[in-house]
Design an enzyme around this catalytic site. Sequence first.
Site, PDB file in Angstrom:
ATOM      1  N   HIS A  46       0.815  -1.218   0.000  1.00 26.72           N
ATOM      2  CA  HIS A  46       0.000   0.000   0.000  1.00 26.72           C
ATOM      3  C   HIS A  46       0.852   1.273   0.000  1.00 26.72           C
ATOM      4  O   HIS A  46       0.334   2.359  -0.241  1.00 26.72           O
ATOM      5  CB  HIS A  46      -0.963  -0.006   1.184  1.00 26.72           C
ATOM      6  CG  HIS A  46      -1.986  -1.095   1.113  1.00 26.72           C
ATOM      7  ND1 HIS A  46      -2.883  -1.197   0.086  1.00 26.72           N
ATOM      8  CD2 HIS A  46      -2.231  -2.160   1.915  1.00 26.72           C
ATOM      9  CE1 HIS A  46      -3.662  -2.262   0.270  1.00 26.72           C
ATOM     10  NE2 HIS A  46      -3.279  -2.867   1.376  1.00 26.72           N
ATOM     11  N   ARG A  71       7.629  -5.092   2.967  1.00 21.93           N
ATOM     12  CA  ARG A  71       6.381  -5.775   2.659  1.00 21.93           C
ATOM     13  C   ARG A  71       6.236  -5.794   1.146  1.00 21.93           C
ATOM     14  O   ARG A  71       6.173  -4.737   0.522  1.00 21.93           O
ATOM     15  CB  ARG A  71       5.181  -5.047   3.282  1.00 21.93           C
ATOM     16  CG  ARG A  71       3.869  -5.754   2.903  1.00 21.93           C
ATOM     17  CD  ARG A  71       2.688  -5.341   3.747  1.00 21.93           C
ATOM     18  NE  ARG A  71       2.221  -4.006   3.482  1.00 21.93           N
ATOM     19  CZ  ARG A  71       1.071  -3.498   3.957  1.00 21.93           C
ATOM     20  NH1 ARG A  71       0.300  -4.250   4.756  1.00 21.93           N
ATOM     21  NH2 ARG A  71       0.703  -2.280   3.683  1.00 21.93           N
ATOM     22  N   GLU A 148      -5.019 -11.304   8.200  1.00 23.80           N
ATOM     23  CA  GLU A 148      -5.949 -10.200   7.962  1.00 23.80           C
ATOM     24  C   GLU A 148      -7.121 -10.594   7.076  1.00 23.80           C
ATOM     25  O   GLU A 148      -7.864  -9.731   6.608  1.00 23.80           O
ATOM     26  CB  GLU A 148      -5.201  -9.009   7.341  1.00 23.80           C
ATOM     27  CG  GLU A 148      -4.322  -9.388   6.162  1.00 23.80           C
ATOM     28  CD  GLU A 148      -3.522  -8.204   5.593  1.00 23.80           C
ATOM     29  OE1 GLU A 148      -3.779  -7.058   5.981  1.00 23.80           O
ATOM     30  OE2 GLU A 148      -2.654  -8.453   4.740  1.00 23.80           O
ATOM     31  N   ASP A 174      -7.636  -4.539   7.107  1.00 21.72           N
ATOM     32  CA  ASP A 174      -8.199  -5.689   6.410  1.00 21.72           C
ATOM     33  C   ASP A 174      -8.874  -6.642   7.382  1.00 21.72           C
ATOM     34  O   ASP A 174      -9.909  -7.229   7.077  1.00 21.72           O
ATOM     35  CB  ASP A 174      -7.094  -6.413   5.619  1.00 21.72           C
ATOM     36  CG  ASP A 174      -6.816  -5.721   4.288  1.00 21.72           C
ATOM     37  OD1 ASP A 174      -7.774  -5.210   3.673  1.00 21.72           O
ATOM     38  OD2 ASP A 174      -5.657  -5.689   3.861  1.00 21.72           O
TER      39      ASP A 174
HETATM   40 MG    MG Z   1      -3.669  -5.357   4.818  1.00 29.45          MG
END
Ligand code: MG
Lengths: 254, 254, 254, 254, 254, 254
Positions: A46, A71, A148, A174
């Site tokens: 993200h 990530r 998540e 999430d």
């Molecule tokens: Mg997430």
Amino acid sequence: MKENTLLTKLRNGETAINGWLSSASSFTAEAMGLVGFDCVTVDLQHGLIGIDTALPLFQALSIGNTIPIARPMWNDPAQIMRLLDSGAYGIISPLISTVDDAATLVSACLYPPRGTRSYGPARAIMYAGAENYYPEVDNQILKFAMIETLAGLDNLDKILQVEGLDGVYIGPNDLSLAMGYMPKTEPTDKEVLDMVQHICDRAHAHGKFAGMHGTSGVSAAGSAKKGFNFVTAGNDIGLLSAACKSAVAAVRQS
Amino acid sequence: MKENTLLTKLRNGETAINGWLSSASSFTAEAMGLVGFDCVTVDLQHGLIGIDTALPLFQALSIGNTIPIARPMWNDPAQIMRLLDSGAYGIISPLISTVDDAATLVSACLYPPRGTRSYGPARAIMYAGAENYYPEVDNQILKFAMIETLAGLDNLDKILQVEGLDGVYIGPNDLSLAMGYMPKTEPTDKEVLDMVQHICDRAHAHGKFAGMHGTSGVSAAGSAKKGFNFVTAGNDIGLLSAACKSAVAAVRQS
Amino acid sequence: MKENTLLTKLRNGETAINGWLSSASSFTAEAMGLVGFDCVTVDLQHGLIGIDTALPLFQALSIGNTIPIARPMWNDPAQIMRLLDSGAYGIISPLISTVDDAATLVSACLYPPRGTRSYGPARAIMYAGAENYYPEVDNQILKFAMIETLAGLDNLDKILQVEGLDGVYIGPNDLSLAMGYMPKTEPTDKEVLDMVQHICDRAHAHGKFAGMHGTSGVSAAGSAKKGFNFVTAGNDIGLLSAACKSAVAAVRQS
Amino acid sequence: MKENTLLTKLRNGETAINGWLSSASSFTAEAMGLVGFDCVTVDLQHGLIGIDTALPLFQALSIGNTIPIARPMWNDPAQIMRLLDSGAYGIISPLISTVDDAATLVSACLYPPRGTRSYGPARAIMYAGAENYYPEVDNQILKFAMIETLAGLDNLDKILQVEGLDGVYIGPNDLSLAMGYMPKTEPTDKEVLDMVQHICDRAHAHGKFAGMHGTSGVSAAGSAKKGFNFVTAGNDIGLLSAACKSAVAAVRQS
Amino acid sequence: MKENTLLTKLRNGETAINGWLSSASSFTAEAMGLVGFDCVTVDLQHGLIGIDTALPLFQALSIGNTIPIARPMWNDPAQIMRLLDSGAYGIISPLISTVDDAATLVSACLYPPRGTRSYGPARAIMYAGAENYYPEVDNQILKFAMIETLAGLDNLDKILQVEGLDGVYIGPNDLSLAMGYMPKTEPTDKEVLDMVQHICDRAHAHGKFAGMHGTSGVSAAGSAKKGFNFVTAGNDIGLLSAACKSAVAAVRQS
Amino acid sequence: MKENTLLTKLRNGETAINGWLSSASSFTAEAMGLVGFDCVTVDLQHGLIGIDTALPLFQALSIGNTIPIARPMWNDPAQIMRLLDSGAYGIISPLISTVDDAATLVSACLYPPRGTRSYGPARAIMYAGAENYYPEVDNQILKFAMIETLAGLDNLDKILQVEGLDGVYIGPNDLSLAMGYMPKTEPTDKEVLDMVQHICDRAHAHGKFAGMHGTSGVSAAGSAKKGFNFVTAGNDIGLLSAACKSAVAAVRQS
Ligand SMILES: [Mg+2]
Ligand SMILES: [Mg+2]
Ligand SMILES: [Mg+2]
Ligand SMILES: [Mg+2]
Ligand SMILES: [Mg+2]
Ligand SMILES: [Mg+2]
């Protein structure tokens, strides 16, 4: 090779504080590497960072003593391997829902015969040192599975038993959505909060580390109190925006 | 053309709050454009931003309602003109020491016959609108001379009389050094503080605006109280580093 | 070394057609190098291109047969030399107002003893070939002085006599402004049009080339008919915007 | 959150005109956002744009009123989600051959419980506004499946029945190849033309939108006449190259 | 279209010398294109190059006469197609373990009906020429499968029979690891060396080319002597580091 | 603040070995920082590096123990100050011809009251450490004047007496040209060689350091034997090109 002080700290039972980098600025990265975080996560999911802009971030993070982790955009072995080749010392992989997902993550982080990582640590041996890089590195990469999704919750105990996995990391937005709540980086719904604690406890029951996302030092301190070993204290854009808004307000209200 | 709301605000006697951008991240720039600053300064002098990385920053700042301004690397007409062509609506030029320096700045910001700006507002008319760009733009660009050298102090009143100059902006580090003190972004030495007030007052005496650099909302609020019309409330890297250090401390001390 | 076919064409009395590049996209540059222009000008003055983004543009232009030339941000020897080191085979320098300005331009393009260019043709010898680069290159670089200020008009004949200068290039916007008219890339005021023809004629009277800026093929064809040897037929952003507006109109009106 | 005016227009039965961006220049992107297109597609499949260079393009497109959409490199949920996080308000996904392909696309664009999009709209909430982003965004993202393979043709009606899919978009080159013809962006073979019309009609029969690729305003106007709701009027490199060639020809032939 | 001189050379039974590019510098790429390599491989797997930084490398390699090829990050059709669209004239795909893997590689490199490559050769037709690009290109792209896993060894003969595959390329580090040895770019273990020769011989038995990675001219010459048709003589960072270390040693020891 | 080990070495009478970086690749920079050079010079004059691409190079060089220094594009205080703010620990300024030139260089490197450097060490204090940065840094920056013009030769003794200048550095190409010879990075003309020795001796006579450019370890060793304290052993592109040509030749000749 250079010690992964983050793993050492976790293995010693200490709580690690993580910073989160979502902008592709090597100046910002270097700054975040010098403020005292035990590690900084370069976020390709993200965060607005891709494989090409990640390289100078890893280089900038290498200047200080913080440990660079990442990530990936997805639980994708190709990208995970490239992040490791770029100098990441840990991987927080998103949306791990099954034992297979977790095994894929672990395998991508380990060289044969333990895993399937392809050999070519182009920059990694510049960062880590070439001496004993193989096979020692197999013991030096942190591997966190993000919990998540509903399936991830269902398979939590099985995921926690995947050999080589170091722990789980909770993505609260999430997780909230998966449980039928509004997405919140700082959950307030009791069912979600209970689940957060449950995941932490199950990780410990399996001898694994538990990591929790968060937006501030207060939030991270709270997670540490709940028993989390790895706590995120905010990301660059979020912390900066909050600081700017406070500064503007301070002038407007004066 | 699009109104320079920063100039309007200053001309209306209101205090403008400025954010300072020193990293070349368009994501950070967009974020800083949305937090409430009246304007954001893209710093090409001590910020790590150059002509090539400045373009996406001006674009990102154009998304919100803040006004993009710039500090050039030097009081250099070529670079000032390019910053204006890129969409800057104001210039804070460093190290203005003489009337000639100030006149050079003003001239670079105005088209003939008022000045010597070369015509080619490539992106500026995308941002401002092509209609009436010329000649209206000559009335829409903020021009601040930085007062921060001994010569600049000596020539202060003459500089303030340069036609077309909108005001002065104080660089406290260089000012402190020039006056024989340690460099401090937030001065504490009485002689320096008195000079800061003096510069502010002289600007007002000449009907010009006074701007003051600063590292935080508290600092900017203080400057506003002293009468400054344009107050800087911190830069991206400084505000972020402070926020990170606080966050880390919050966890360590918990 | 590789022949400067643009200079050959001009020396043979042929009209050269120039494309103008104002965006820093190497894909666009490669495309513009393949459409039939005799040369393409990388514009560092009003184009949004700097020293760092110019390199891949010169490389992309080297793929086809067009000749890469450049307009520096200013009549600045340091930047002119770097553009030549990067592979530019010609320089169109802006705002040449005096004999000294023109001599500075010429000197920056020639190695000692003819000029003052510093030796280090890092990429230039990759593009041109190392064999005989020195001293042959001194005869292979096109040097155009832009005439677009009042002083430039006053000194026109003297500028045209500067040894080593190949010709003059008219910037119609700045010329219009200098003469007291609204800036127009395609001038329509009789006095300006007469001056454009006058500059062209004086260049020829001195045995120098005359170049004219323009926004389209029609405009460039018109300039060619007036006797200009070097005619610009539009820039990337202008041509593209016009093509897009036509395309949108074609659909809206259908 | 900010309205997706493209979707509104389509839902109102109006024809939308799309521009196509294949070069990674934020200056070009900003220009294309200002020429009147209802939307501009950032092409990561055949355009020379990747995740890292896409960010400033989305930012540049956000300055005007056009709606930024994207074609991912593949029907890849990870990349689709990142494009949405970057501010894309629509996705045109290539090579959709099966119901599963289409369902994957739709799912990647919707948050749970409707889909599987992971929550982290880093820049999207800067562009769209944070207020009501979730859950309103689920109704604001355009989802087009490209029909351009034999399997896609076979499964056309089933694909068109996938819930949440807004329509189909025809890639004429691949479609031609799939049907045994030479690749043509502007098809001329009757069988292909008939198929183009057939796809358009079937979309409408299922209450979905039909989009058609094209190289010019004339082509797009033709598609609009055939009933297509979403027509592409050319891409940056194609339109610019054509404009340059015309300009060169205008001079050569004069 | 432009001839793939690398394939011609291989088809004529000559040995091709390959350079390896692992840094994303277009200046370095242009330099490597001019030193005499028959081809240069842009490495997106272990090189620190991604889709966004690869474009200027392909452009820089197009200036000289070398043939640009690429190793994708993974045996991923989407990325392989983009590399071909960017101008790569050959693909060396990593970790090919099965017939399906090899068939996927071949299919991604060929247009229908032979394969599944999607049509949109944006830059490829600039490099190759548009004339007869389709269908001629299907005969002009080199396709090498990397043999470096246990499964790849097991399936070697079947992989070599995949239609359209031009040959195999050995990754010695991964091959060594797969066979239970320490990773070595220049293998010394007899079993590995025997396997290298075996792979080369099997390729030839199937009428396919054999390629071998290497770190130096000496290594590549040795591989050529073993019968390899395609030999890599080192990568940019490795060759440069070795040259620098030698230079430093020359001074220290003097 | 962090010690400038290069200056320490020079002050201790040891010979320093310098690497030269002319490409803007942070991967290459990191590699060159790890091969044993005492310092690496980021070249903004003839290298293809500008202010924007220099930042990640300084960051990459900060990872190892080498000392990052820089050659600005010109003897330009604005750029020199920015290079110091970016973390350069030394400046080699080109084309120093007069005492004024040398004084300008020294002044730009020192804060008031010693010089005129403007305060804002954005990244410099990240690299060097904030503690005692001012005033200690004034004693930690290496300042070399390049002697390579006729005027520079004429004024050599006067330049060497400029207070604060640490030494001179010879640019052999420009020096050769200035003396009427062909440009040679490794001079062979006796008159030039004698002048090189003369410059070295005069520097020592004035108690200053002497630096010599070079293309290889052999060349640098030769310069060290002549008494030079600071010897350059080649640049990245030159060393890599030579290594590649040797590698190709090794295969072709085998
Ligand atoms: Mg997430
Ligand atoms: Mg200052
Ligand atoms: Mg002009
Ligand atoms: Mg298609
Ligand atoms: Mg391998
Ligand atoms: Mg020199």
